[in-house]
Design a protein around this motif. Structure first.
Motif, PDB file in Angstrom:
ATOM      1  N   LYS A 132       0.849  -1.188   0.000  1.00  0.00           N
ATOM      2  CA  LYS A 132       0.000   0.000   0.000  1.00  0.00           C
ATOM      3  C   LYS A 132       0.891   1.248   0.000  1.00  0.00           C
ATOM      4  O   LYS A 132       1.833   1.346   0.778  1.00  0.00           O
ATOM      5  CB  LYS A 132      -0.901  -0.013   1.245  1.00  0.00           C
ATOM      6  CG  LYS A 132      -1.871   1.142   1.304  1.00  0.00           C
ATOM      7  CD  LYS A 132      -2.767   1.036   2.505  1.00  0.00           C
ATOM      8  CE  LYS A 132      -2.242   1.972   3.543  1.00  0.00           C
ATOM      9  NZ  LYS A 132      -3.089   2.137   4.706  1.00  0.00           N
ATOM     10  N   GLY A 133       0.651   2.171  -0.929  1.00  0.00           N
ATOM     11  CA  GLY A 133       1.410   3.414  -1.020  1.00  0.00           C
ATOM     12  C   GLY A 133       2.707   3.310  -1.815  1.00  0.00           C
ATOM     13  O   GLY A 133       3.334   4.320  -2.103  1.00  0.00           O
ATOM     14  N   GLU A 134       3.100   2.100  -2.175  1.00  0.00           N
ATOM     15  CA  GLU A 134       4.354   1.910  -2.914  1.00  0.00           C
ATOM     16  C   GLU A 134       4.221   2.452  -4.340  1.00  0.00           C
ATOM     17  O   GLU A 134       3.221   2.235  -5.000  1.00  0.00           O
ATOM     18  CB  GLU A 134       4.696   0.421  -2.957  1.00  0.00           C
ATOM     19  CG  GLU A 134       5.941   0.093  -3.738  1.00  0.00           C
ATOM     20  CD  GLU A 134       6.223  -1.400  -3.804  1.00  0.00           C
ATOM     21  OE1 GLU A 134       7.374  -1.749  -4.105  1.00  0.00           O
ATOM     22  OE2 GLU A 134       5.300  -2.209  -3.583  1.00  0.00           O
ATOM     23  N   GLU A 135       5.254   3.152  -4.797  1.00  0.00           N
ATOM     24  CA  GLU A 135       5.281   3.653  -6.169  1.00  0.00           C
ATOM     25  C   GLU A 135       5.996   2.634  -7.042  1.00  0.00           C
ATOM     26  O   GLU A 135       7.136   2.269  -6.782  1.00  0.00           O
ATOM     27  CB  GLU A 135       5.998   4.995  -6.229  1.00  0.00           C
ATOM     28  CG  GLU A 135       5.244   6.094  -5.509  1.00  0.00           C
ATOM     29  CD  GLU A 135       5.955   7.434  -5.607  1.00  0.00           C
ATOM     30  OE1 GLU A 135       6.663   7.671  -6.613  1.00  0.00           O
ATOM     31  OE2 GLU A 135       5.791   8.236  -4.675  1.00  0.00           O
ATOM     32  N   VAL A 136       5.297   2.176  -8.083  1.00  0.00           N
ATOM     33  CA  VAL A 136       5.807   1.130  -8.959  1.00  0.00           C
ATOM     34  C   VAL A 136       5.631   1.560 -10.412  1.00  0.00           C
ATOM     35  O   VAL A 136       4.626   2.177 -10.753  1.00  0.00           O
ATOM     36  CB  VAL A 136       5.040  -0.200  -8.712  1.00  0.00           C
ATOM     37  CG1 VAL A 136       5.409  -1.254  -9.735  1.00  0.00           C
ATOM     38  CG2 VAL A 136       5.288  -0.708  -7.307  1.00  0.00           C
ATOM     39  N   ASP A 137       6.603   1.220 -11.244  1.00  0.00           N
ATOM     40  CA  ASP A 137       6.457   1.384 -12.688  1.00  0.00           C
ATOM     41  C   ASP A 137       6.229  -0.001 -13.273  1.00  0.00           C
ATOM     42  O   ASP A 137       7.132  -0.843 -13.253  1.00  0.00           O
ATOM     43  CB  ASP A 137       7.704   2.015 -13.314  1.00  0.00           C
ATOM     44  CG  ASP A 137       7.830   3.498 -12.999  1.00  0.00           C
ATOM     45  OD1 ASP A 137       6.784   4.144 -12.798  1.00  0.00           O
ATOM     46  OD2 ASP A 137       8.965   4.002 -12.942  1.00  0.00           O
TER      47      ASP A 137
ATOM     48  N   ILE B 185       4.666   1.922 -20.158  1.00  0.00           N
ATOM     49  CA  ILE B 185       4.987   2.100 -18.741  1.00  0.00           C
ATOM     50  C   ILE B 185       3.756   2.660 -18.033  1.00  0.00           C
ATOM     51  O   ILE B 185       3.238   3.712 -18.412  1.00  0.00           O
ATOM     52  CB  ILE B 185       6.196   3.026 -18.543  1.00  0.00           C
ATOM     53  CG1 ILE B 185       7.417   2.439 -19.255  1.00  0.00           C
ATOM     54  CG2 ILE B 185       6.478   3.239 -17.052  1.00  0.00           C
ATOM     55  CD1 ILE B 185       8.626   3.345 -19.281  1.00  0.00           C
ATOM     56  N   VAL B 186       3.301   1.925 -17.020  1.00  0.00           N
ATOM     57  CA  VAL B 186       2.117   2.314 -16.259  1.00  0.00           C
ATOM     58  C   VAL B 186       2.551   2.613 -14.827  1.00  0.00           C
ATOM     59  O   VAL B 186       2.902   1.700 -14.077  1.00  0.00           O
ATOM     60  CB  VAL B 186       1.058   1.183 -16.261  1.00  0.00           C
ATOM     61  CG1 VAL B 186      -0.209   1.641 -15.556  1.00  0.00           C
ATOM     62  CG2 VAL B 186       0.764   0.711 -17.679  1.00  0.00           C
ATOM     63  N   PRO B 187       2.561   3.903 -14.425  1.00  0.00           N
ATOM     64  CA  PRO B 187       2.900   4.206 -13.035  1.00  0.00           C
ATOM     65  C   PRO B 187       1.749   3.793 -12.120  1.00  0.00           C
ATOM     66  O   PRO B 187       0.589   4.081 -12.388  1.00  0.00           O
ATOM     67  CB  PRO B 187       3.097   5.722 -13.021  1.00  0.00           C
ATOM     68  CG  PRO B 187       2.577   6.236 -14.317  1.00  0.00           C
ATOM     69  CD  PRO B 187       2.327   5.087 -15.229  1.00  0.00           C
ATOM     70  N   LEU B 188       2.088   3.073 -11.050  1.00  0.00           N
ATOM     71  CA  LEU B 188       1.070   2.580 -10.120  1.00  0.00           C
ATOM     72  C   LEU B 188       1.367   3.040  -8.705  1.00  0.00           C
ATOM     73  O   LEU B 188       2.527   3.077  -8.287  1.00  0.00           O
ATOM     74  CB  LEU B 188       1.033   1.046 -10.120  1.00  0.00           C
ATOM     75  CG  LEU B 188       0.695   0.336 -11.419  1.00  0.00           C
ATOM     76  CD1 LEU B 188       0.813  -1.168 -11.232  1.00  0.00           C
ATOM     77  CD2 LEU B 188      -0.692   0.714 -11.893  1.00  0.00           C
ATOM     78  N   GLN B 189       0.315   3.372  -7.979  1.00  0.00           N
ATOM     79  CA  GLN B 189       0.383   3.619  -6.546  1.00  0.00           C
ATOM     80  C   GLN B 189      -1.038   3.484  -6.012  1.00  0.00           C
ATOM     81  O   GLN B 189      -1.948   4.195  -6.464  1.00  0.00           O
ATOM     82  CB  GLN B 189       0.952   4.996  -6.223  1.00  0.00           C
ATOM     83  CG  GLN B 189       1.110   5.217  -4.726  1.00  0.00           C
ATOM     84  CD  GLN B 189       1.747   6.564  -4.408  1.00  0.00           C
ATOM     85  OE1 GLN B 189       1.686   7.505  -5.197  1.00  0.00           O
ATOM     86  NE2 GLN B 189       2.347   6.656  -3.239  1.00  0.00           N
TER      87      GLN B 189
END
Length: 149
Positions: free
Chosen positions: A79-84, A115-119
């Motif tokens: 939860k809250g982690e920034e992932v590409d 590339i899909v930035p996820l958070q």
């Protein structure tokens, strides 16, 4: 003459034990996992690699069956982690997708990386759904699961 250098039958077990200890220490030291400090100063987001894949077969009566998949089919985030999320289009010309219960939408093209930035701020299971291959009639379902804890 110094009696230290004279080897007799009483000293052989002690010498053997000393040599055994030295060899054991050498082996132990050389097979230990070497810990190297890592710094994430230059990388802010974790990267997850994903591809689009295809399975094709033929039934006994000669009918061709194909289905498209995301690989890996499940990824895990905190939860809250920034992932590409980096998705490489391998099979299929184009995959239009969305991530359920979010505003994230996009398109994956063959031979290109999307590339899909996820958070995610809430834990749960989010489905990455290819709209092009949403069900069996359209060579799907092409779904990946994003599990956030």
């Amino acid at each position: 003459m110094n009696q230290f250098f004279i080897i007799n039958s009483r000293k052989i077990p002690k010498i053997f034990l000393l040599i055994l200890c030295v060899v054991a220490a050498f082996i132990w030291y050389n097979f230990q996992m070497k810990v190297v400090p890592v710094s994430n100063e230059n990388q802010t987001n974790r990267e997850i690699q994903m591809i689009t894949g295809e399975f094709v077969t033929e039934t006994a009566d000669g009918k061709k069956i194909e289905v498209y998949r995301f690989d890996p089919g499940t990824i895990y985030l905190k939860k809250g982690e920034e992932v590409d999320l980096k998705i490489l289009g391998v099979n299929g010309d184009e995959h239009t997708f969305l991530i359920e219960n979010t505003d994230i939408k996009g398109r994956i093209e063959k031979g290109k990386e999307t590339i899909v930035p996820l958070q995610f701020d809430k834990p749960g299971t989010y489905r990455l759904i290819c709209i092009t291959h949403k069900d069996k009639e359209n060579n799907g379902p092409m779904i990946a699961y994003i599990i956030v804890d």
